[in-house]
Design an enzyme around this catalytic site. Structure first.
Site, mmCIF file in Angstrom:
data_model
loop_
_atom_site.group_PDB
_atom_site.id
_atom_site.type_symbol
_atom_site.label_atom_id
_atom_site.label_comp_id
_atom_site.label_asym_id
_atom_site.label_seq_id
_atom_site.Cartn_x
_atom_site.Cartn_y
_atom_site.Cartn_z
ATOM 1 N N GLY A 207 5.328 -5.891 -5.837
ATOM 2 C CA GLY A 207 4.409 -4.574 -5.755
ATOM 3 C C GLY A 207 3.153 -4.537 -4.684
ATOM 4 O O GLY A 207 2.808 -5.765 -4.533
ATOM 5 N N PRO A 209 -0.368 -4.380 -3.417
ATOM 6 C CA PRO A 209 -1.936 -5.131 -3.727
ATOM 7 C C PRO A 209 -2.585 -3.854 -4.341
ATOM 8 O O PRO A 209 -2.277 -2.756 -3.927
ATOM 9 C CB PRO A 209 -2.658 -5.491 -2.631
ATOM 10 C CG PRO A 209 -1.740 -5.881 -1.339
ATOM 11 C CD PRO A 209 -0.566 -4.709 -1.865
ATOM 12 N N GLY A 210 -3.127 -4.067 -5.686
ATOM 13 C CA GLY A 210 -3.750 -2.981 -6.498
ATOM 14 C C GLY A 210 -2.890 -2.276 -7.427
ATOM 15 O O GLY A 210 -3.308 -1.215 -8.058
ATOM 16 N N GLY A 212 -1.411 -3.136 -10.162
ATOM 17 C CA GLY A 212 -1.636 -3.412 -11.517
ATOM 18 C C GLY A 212 -0.841 -4.637 -11.925
ATOM 19 O O GLY A 212 -0.443 -4.744 -13.102
ATOM 20 N N LYS A 213 -0.199 -5.530 -11.051
ATOM 21 C CA LYS A 213 0.488 -6.729 -11.340
ATOM 22 C C LYS A 213 -0.282 -7.562 -12.446
ATOM 23 O O LYS A 213 0.286 -7.928 -13.422
ATOM 24 C CB LYS A 213 1.001 -7.278 -10.067
ATOM 25 C CG LYS A 213 1.852 -6.439 -9.357
ATOM 26 C CD LYS A 213 2.483 -7.209 -8.191
ATOM 27 C CE LYS A 213 1.358 -7.647 -7.148
ATOM 28 N NZ LYS A 213 0.758 -6.347 -6.419
ATOM 29 N N THR A 214 -1.472 -7.928 -11.556
ATOM 30 C CA THR A 214 -2.323 -8.878 -12.584
ATOM 31 C C THR A 214 -2.823 -8.051 -13.805
ATOM 32 O O THR A 214 -2.546 -8.847 -15.098
ATOM 33 C CB THR A 214 -3.599 -8.970 -12.043
ATOM 34 O OG1 THR A 214 -3.402 -9.451 -10.673
ATOM 35 C CG2 THR A 214 -4.648 -10.233 -12.473
ATOM 36 N N HIS A 428 -9.245 15.371 20.857
ATOM 37 C CA HIS A 428 -8.388 14.218 19.997
ATOM 38 C C HIS A 428 -7.999 15.011 18.699
ATOM 39 O O HIS A 428 -6.947 15.214 18.548
ATOM 40 C CB HIS A 428 -8.925 13.181 19.993
ATOM 41 C CG HIS A 428 -8.237 12.096 19.433
ATOM 42 N ND1 HIS A 428 -7.516 10.733 20.232
ATOM 43 C CD2 HIS A 428 -8.022 11.706 18.094
ATOM 44 C CE1 HIS A 428 -6.805 10.276 19.235
ATOM 45 N NE2 HIS A 428 -7.090 10.612 17.951
ATOM 46 N N GLU A 429 -8.847 15.383 18.077
ATOM 47 C CA GLU A 429 -8.811 15.754 16.607
ATOM 48 C C GLU A 429 -8.110 16.921 16.616
ATOM 49 O O GLU A 429 -7.029 17.509 15.799
ATOM 50 C CB GLU A 429 -10.002 15.747 15.779
ATOM 51 C CG GLU A 429 -10.678 14.494 15.422
ATOM 52 C CD GLU A 429 -9.680 13.294 15.190
ATOM 53 O OE1 GLU A 429 -8.783 13.680 14.467
ATOM 54 O OE2 GLU A 429 -10.088 12.170 15.339
ATOM 55 N N ASP A 504 -3.940 5.318 15.924
ATOM 56 C CA ASP A 504 -2.801 6.248 16.002
ATOM 57 C C ASP A 504 -1.467 5.426 16.405
ATOM 58 O O ASP A 504 -0.481 5.635 15.943
ATOM 59 C CB ASP A 504 -3.043 7.481 16.759
ATOM 60 C CG ASP A 504 -4.140 8.285 16.212
ATOM 61 O OD1 ASP A 504 -4.541 8.284 15.104
ATOM 62 O OD2 ASP A 504 -4.690 9.079 16.990
HETATM 63 P P1 ADP Z 1 -2.446 -6.396 -8.417
HETATM 64 O O1 ADP Z 1 -2.527 -7.533 -9.026
HETATM 65 O O2 ADP Z 1 -1.238 -5.542 -8.227
HETATM 66 O O3 ADP Z 1 -3.214 -6.404 -6.967
HETATM 67 P P2 ADP Z 1 -4.470 -5.373 -10.091
HETATM 68 O O4 ADP Z 1 -3.598 -5.485 -11.291
HETATM 69 O O5 ADP Z 1 -5.481 -6.648 -9.864
HETATM 70 O O6 ADP Z 1 -3.592 -5.114 -8.973
HETATM 71 O O7 ADP Z 1 -5.282 -4.049 -10.328
HETATM 72 C C1 ADP Z 1 -6.584 -3.984 -9.816
HETATM 73 C C2 ADP Z 1 -7.186 -3.092 -10.730
HETATM 74 O O8 ADP Z 1 -6.984 -1.518 -10.327
HETATM 75 C C3 ADP Z 1 -7.022 -3.250 -12.042
HETATM 76 O O9 ADP Z 1 -8.015 -3.877 -12.642
HETATM 77 C C4 ADP Z 1 -7.144 -1.873 -12.760
HETATM 78 O O10 ADP Z 1 -8.696 -1.492 -13.003
HETATM 79 C C5 ADP Z 1 -6.504 -0.974 -11.803
HETATM 80 N N1 ADP Z 1 -5.284 -0.603 -11.828
HETATM 81 C C6 ADP Z 1 -4.129 -0.732 -11.306
HETATM 82 N N2 ADP Z 1 -3.226 -0.133 -11.699
HETATM 83 C C7 ADP Z 1 -3.519 0.381 -12.858
HETATM 84 C C8 ADP Z 1 -2.779 1.114 -13.898
HETATM 85 N N3 ADP Z 1 -1.494 1.061 -13.685
HETATM 86 N N4 ADP Z 1 -3.513 1.342 -14.739
HETATM 87 C C9 ADP Z 1 -4.731 1.353 -15.188
HETATM 88 N N5 ADP Z 1 -5.661 0.555 -14.077
HETATM 89 C C10 ADP Z 1 -4.860 -0.026 -13.079
HETATM 90 ZN ZN ZN Z 2 -6.253 10.045 16.137
HETATM 91 MG MG MG Z 3 -3.844 -9.086 -8.518
#
Ligand code: ADP
Ligand code: ZN
Ligand code: MG
Length: 598
Positions: A207, A209-210, A212-214, A428-429, A504
């Site tokens: 997935g 980044p961000g 929610g994998k961790t 431009h915009e 762009d």
């Molecule tokens: P990844 O490991 O995929 O990069 P993280 O698990 O570190 O992402 O997510 C970062 C933060 O984003 C989490 O600590 C949480 O606060 C928020 N977050 C991401 N996904 C969710 C989710 N499904 N529900 C709630 N919070 C989430």
């Molecule tokens: Zn532009």
């Molecule tokens: Mg992570």
């Protein structure tokens, strides 16, 4: 198997490391010696003996004394002498008393007592020990890194039991469903082994980044109430050979001690990327990867260890990792859909004060494509913006501002730019906005602005797309036209082009390339995946495939650019009107924008 490992490790004990150490040591001593000698010379001229200081004090020649807590070295300024002198005082307390009696007698002495600062002089005793201390520290560090220091903590692990539960993970219902089996296995392994059920040893989470994998990995540990041992793949990439492998071994030694537990390897692509070449860093990675495979094959199903790993580049992974008994289960963690976003926003606003006018539904609608981490970030930013705006609680406008801040950067009203730049930005915009207005697949314009934000001179914001699983070729072609609308307007009106379109162009090129190489949208090349192919793999598609792909990408871009020019020529009146409005008001919202077209 373990004997094998030991041999490997011996071989890896690098001689080079020791040579490097000796060289560092010699250089250190030399540098320190020169430094001390120089300092001593300077110091000699400025030193005032303690007995002389006492004399000067009684003559009434001292104007100012500066001392630092805990330091016996003081600075003395004499009357009619420019330069300050340094004196070492045997006993600071009695010295202060002495000065105070002098002051009481009517001497005008300024006594400054400062807390010890970072720049405080290093006591001379320490200086003579410094080289030894530094060397010692270095040795300890290296030994620890080599894994020879017995109980040295060499990796960052969070063996604390996490308190995160599935409830803290919003959306991802199906993914959680899949994870429940793992939780139950960690809780009651006997139940599963009795049945002869095969439990996955490793689960790969794919997935962005961000997403929610961790978080979900931690939640599994939290639900099962087992330790969570984690490590990031990038930590394995080390300068000393063999270190990565030894870290992997330690990680699993620890896991065996703490089992049942979860081992989480973040950014596994850093170690698990394809074993291709044999040179340098690659070889190091291979050893690390091999060790990981050995460890995963090594523990038996009675050892209740589940290895979770995360990556956002699955295509990079060595196939060996995905074989049965290793990471044989793969779960994709998607970016949240509308419902998921709403739930994430709800979870992260639990501890925040929201005003009545806040409508989380509409914010979820406006943030298609945002990850959980970005949504959380938006709410945090909104809280900061609300504080700045002196709002009682977080209002809708604070959140909207936060969305813009996260997407385009912070508004920089302070930045001054010339009339010429302003005109260029306005056209431009306006170019983006007008072009996309005439493209059926593109979403409505939400806001156009020439107030700089982040690195952008201006921006055009579109209403967010509803969540879509598929994007059509027409839609992508029109996206290219909209992206190039900015550059086209510059060319058309000012007959010159600027660097303002660089982003762009970057985005457009990527889309065009994906269309050809990933989505098979080129009529000439057909539905073939050309991405990430080795040169020999490309050969099987025929001669000069690279050139043909390049030509197709260029055709897509050129056609889109020409179409943008055509549209703007056709609607030149609107382009001028909107650019002028921007120059006057700097910002046009959705309603005002629509009015130009009625
Ligand atoms: P990844 O490991 O995929 O990069 P993280 O698990 O570190 O992402 O997510 C970062 C933060 O984003 C989490 O600590 C949480 O606060 C928020 N977050 C991401 N996904 C969710 C989710 N499904 N529900 C709630 N919070 C989430
Ligand atoms: Zn532009
Ligand atoms: Mg992570």
């Amino acid at each position: 198997m373990s004997k094998n490992n030991k041999n490997k490790k011996k071989q890896n004990q690098p001689v080079g490391l020791w040579i490097a150490l000796v060289v560092i040591f010699i250089i250190l001593i030399a540098v320190l010696g020169i430094f001390l000698m120089e300092n001593k010379e300077k110091e000699d001229q400025k030193i005032l003996a303690y007995t002389d200081l006492i004399k000067e004090l009684s003559y009434g020649n001292v104007e100012k004394i500066e001392m630092k807590t805990g330091s016996t070295t003081i600075k003395v300024k004499m009357k009619n002498v420019e330069e300050e002198k340094t004196t070492i005082v045997p006993n600071t307390e009695s010295f202060i008393e002495l000065v105070q009696t002098k002051v009481a007698e009517g001497n005008e002495i300024e006594l400054i007592q400062k807390p010890r600062s970072v720049a405080a002089q290093i006591p001379s005793i320490l200086i003579s020990f410094l080289p030894t201390a530094i060397m010692l520290a270095l040795f300890i560090m290296i030994f620890k890194m080599q894994g020879l220091g017995e109980k040295g903590k060499v990796y960052d692990d969070t063996e604390r039991k996490t308190k995160i539960k599935f409830d803290d993970v919003a959306g991802l219902e199906e993914e959680k469903e899949e994870m429940i089996e793992i939780v139950e296995f960690l809780k009651k392994p006997e139940k599963f082994t009795k049945m002869g059920a095969r439990i996955p040893k490793g689960v790969l989470l794919y997935g962005k980044p961000g997403t929610g994998k961790t978080l979900i990995a931690k939640a599994i540990a939290g639900e099962a109430e087992v330790p969570f041992i984690s490590m990031s793949g990038s930590e394995f990439i080390e300068m000393f050979a063999g270190l990565g492998a030894s870290r992997v071994r330690k990680l699993f030694d620890k896991a065996r001690r703490l089992a049942p537990c979860i081992v989480f390897i973040d950014e596994i692509d850093a170690i698990g990327s394809r074993r291709t070449s044999n040179s340098g860093a690659e070889t190091e990675n291979n050893q690390t990867l091999n060790q990981l495979l050995v460890e995963m094959d090594g523990f038996s199903s009675e050892e209740t260890i589940i290895v979770l790993a995360a990556t956002n580049r699955p295509e990079m992974l060595d196939k060996a990792l995905l074989r049965p008994g290793r990471f044989d289960r793969q779960i994709t963690i998607p970016t949240p859909d509308l419902k998921g976003r709403l739930e994430i926003l709800k979870i992260h606003s639990r501890d925040k004060k929201l005003a009545e006018d806040v409508n989380l539904e509409s914010i979820a609608e406006d943030t298609a494509g945002f990850t959980g981490a970005e949504l959380e970030n938006i709410l945090n930013e909104a809280a900061i913006i609300a504080t700045k705006n002196k709002h009682e609680d977080i209002e809708n406008e604070d959140i909207e501002e936060a969305v813009k801040k996260v997407t385009v950067g912070l508004e920089k009203r302070g930045r001054v730019y010339s009339e010429k730049d302003k005109k260029l930005t306005a056209y431009h915009e306006a170019g983006h906005a007008v072009v996309s207005r005439y493209l059926p697949t593109q979403t409505d314009v939400k806001e156009v602005s020439i107030i700089p934000r982040g690195v952008a001179g201006g921006y055009t914001m579109y209403k967010s797309d509803e969540d879509k699983y598929y994007i059509s070729k027409t839609e992508m072609q029109e996206k290219l036209i909209a992206l190039l609308g900015g550059r086209a307007a510059e060319k058309l009106v000012l007959n010159d082009i600027s660097t303002g379109a660089s982003n762009d162009i970057e985005v457009a090129t990527k889309i065009a390339r994906d269309m050809v190489t990933k989505y098979g949208m080129s009529d000439i090349l057909g539905p073939i995946d050309f991405q990430g192919k080795e040169p020999y793999e490309m050969q099987m598609f025929g001669e000069n495939m690279g050139d043909k792909i390049g030509a197709e990408v260029k055709t897509l871009i050129d056609t889109a650019y020409q179409e943008a020019i055509n549209l703007l020529e056709q609607h030149r009146d609107k382009l001028d009107l909107i650019a002028e409005a921007l120059l006057e008001k700097e910002k046009i919202n959705e309603e005002d924008f629509k009015r130009f077209f009625n």
